[in-house]
Design a protein around this motif. Structure first.
Motif, PDB file in Angstrom:
ATOM      1  N   GLN A 105       0.835  -1.202   0.000  1.00 17.33           N
ATOM      2  CA  GLN A 105       0.000   0.000   0.000  1.00 17.33           C
ATOM      3  C   GLN A 105       0.873   1.257   0.000  1.00 17.33           C
ATOM      4  O   GLN A 105       0.589   2.231  -0.705  1.00 17.33           O
ATOM      5  CB  GLN A 105      -0.921   0.011   1.217  1.00 17.33           C
ATOM      6  CG  GLN A 105      -1.944  -1.104   1.259  1.00 17.33           C
ATOM      7  CD  GLN A 105      -2.777  -1.072   2.534  1.00 17.33           C
ATOM      8  OE1 GLN A 105      -3.047  -0.007   3.085  1.00 17.33           O
ATOM      9  NE2 GLN A 105      -3.166  -2.243   3.022  1.00 17.33           N
ATOM     10  N   ALA A 128       2.443   1.669  -3.436  1.00 22.24           N
ATOM     11  CA  ALA A 128       1.452   2.159  -4.414  1.00 22.24           C
ATOM     12  C   ALA A 128       1.200   3.643  -4.221  1.00 22.24           C
ATOM     13  O   ALA A 128       1.058   4.395  -5.196  1.00 22.24           O
ATOM     14  CB  ALA A 128       0.158   1.362  -4.271  1.00 22.24           C
ATOM     15  N   ALA A 129       1.139   4.091  -2.962  1.00 27.90           N
ATOM     16  CA  ALA A 129       0.896   5.506  -2.702  1.00 27.90           C
ATOM     17  C   ALA A 129       2.059   6.359  -3.179  1.00 27.90           C
ATOM     18  O   ALA A 129       1.859   7.454  -3.716  1.00 27.90           O
ATOM     19  CB  ALA A 129       0.667   5.709  -1.196  1.00 27.90           C
ATOM     20  N   ALA A 151       1.966   6.593  -6.998  1.00 30.64           N
ATOM     21  CA  ALA A 151       0.811   7.267  -7.589  1.00 30.64           C
ATOM     22  C   ALA A 151       1.170   8.677  -7.997  1.00 30.64           C
ATOM     23  O   ALA A 151       1.858   9.395  -7.270  1.00 30.64           O
ATOM     24  CB  ALA A 151      -0.347   7.279  -6.585  1.00 30.64           C
ATOM     25  N   PRO A 152       0.722   9.116  -9.171  1.00 25.72           N
ATOM     26  CA  PRO A 152       1.016  10.492  -9.624  1.00 25.72           C
ATOM     27  C   PRO A 152       0.318  11.513  -8.743  1.00 25.72           C
ATOM     28  O   PRO A 152      -0.765  11.280  -8.219  1.00 25.72           O
ATOM     29  CB  PRO A 152       0.451  10.509 -11.051  1.00 25.72           C
ATOM     30  CG  PRO A 152      -0.583   9.431 -11.067  1.00 25.72           C
ATOM     31  CD  PRO A 152      -0.102   8.362 -10.133  1.00 25.72           C
ATOM     32  N   THR A 153       0.970  12.636  -8.518  1.00 22.30           N
ATOM     33  CA  THR A 153       0.378  13.710  -7.731  1.00 22.30           C
ATOM     34  C   THR A 153      -0.100  14.806  -8.654  1.00 22.30           C
ATOM     35  O   THR A 153       0.453  15.062  -9.717  1.00 22.30           O
ATOM     36  CB  THR A 153       1.429  14.292  -6.752  1.00 22.30           C
ATOM     37  OG1 THR A 153       2.561  14.724  -7.493  1.00 22.30           O
ATOM     38  CG2 THR A 153       1.832  13.238  -5.744  1.00 22.30           C
ATOM     39  N   GLU A 154      -1.153  15.473  -8.211  1.00 19.94           N
ATOM     40  CA  GLU A 154      -1.727  16.552  -9.041  1.00 19.94           C
ATOM     41  C   GLU A 154      -0.919  17.845  -8.875  1.00 19.94           C
ATOM     42  O   GLU A 154      -0.399  18.127  -7.827  1.00 19.94           O
ATOM     43  CB  GLU A 154      -3.172  16.775  -8.624  1.00 19.94           C
ATOM     44  CG  GLU A 154      -4.063  15.569  -8.914  1.00 19.94           C
ATOM     45  CD  GLU A 154      -5.510  15.838  -8.538  1.00 19.94           C
ATOM     46  OE1 GLU A 154      -5.798  16.970  -8.057  1.00 19.94           O
ATOM     47  OE2 GLU A 154      -6.346  14.961  -8.743  1.00 19.94           O
TER      48      GLU A 154
END
Length: 205
Positions: free
Chosen positions: A195, A198-199, A202-205
């Motif tokens: 987890q 994966a975090a 993960a792409p950030t905005e």
């Protein structure tokens, strides 16, 4: 897993412990990670109290958890303490779970003993204890005696990937048979670390 296991089983167990110590490592470790890991251990424990009585035998346990280590889980009397702290002594998570009457001050003596094994050897307390047994000694015969040391299952190092000097923290469980204390941590790490990865990915905005 008990002292009565065969020599072959013991060596296979030690091999698996070393693999888990090698593989179960974080990219980073924050107070939030400590909290989520601690809660995950507590939730797994509470889930076992509910699920294990419904599973008949080794085969169903293995199907549910990937192993049968929780066979004989003491449902009616189970109680544990969970503790996570950094190697510098900063306490990040402490909790109890289960039957309040079975969680006593003695549990914290075991917590300190397991923590000291991990801090001394940078290994899990279960791994160090099982290696003593493989050499024909109990952990106590090898000099690891309470209250200073406890080379029994339930202490596990928190490593950061790529860091070889020392772990950053230690997670401890006390209250169940030692193989179950150890496995609660391992199963929780196996669930939580992906987890985290994966975090991070993960792409950030």
């Amino acid at each position: 897993m008990s002292y009565e296991m065969s020599e072959e089983q013991l060596h296979e167990l030690i091999k698996q412990i070393k693999l888990d110590e090698r593989d179960l490592r974080f990219t980073s470790f924050t107070p939030e990670d400590a909290f989520q890991l601690g809660v995950g251990i507590r939730n797994l424990f509470n889930g076992l109290r509910e699920r294990v009585p419904k599973l008949a035998g080794e085969e169903e346990l293995t199907k549910a958890f990937g192993h049968a280590i929780y066979q004989g889980f003491p449902v009616s009397s189970a109680g544990i303490v969970i503790h996570i702290e950094t190697f510098t002594g900063h306490r990040l998570f402490t909790a109890t779970a289960g039957e309040a009457s079975t969680v006593k001050p003695d549990n914290w003596i075991w917590v300190e003993g397991k923590k000291n094994i991990v801090r001394r050897f940078h290994r899990s307390s279960y791994g160090i204890g099982r290696e003593c047994v493989a050499k024909g000694k109990t952990p106590e015969d090898a000099g690891y005696r309470l209250p200073e040391y406890s080379a029994h299952g339930g202490g596990f190092p928190i490593w950061i990937k790529g860091v070889t000097v020392a772990p950053v923290a230690v997670v401890i469980v006390s209250g169940l048979p030692q193989s179950m204390d150890h496995q609660l941590i391992v199963d929780s790490l196996r669930a939580y670390i992906p987890q985290c990865e994966a975090a991070i990915a993960a792409p950030t905005e």
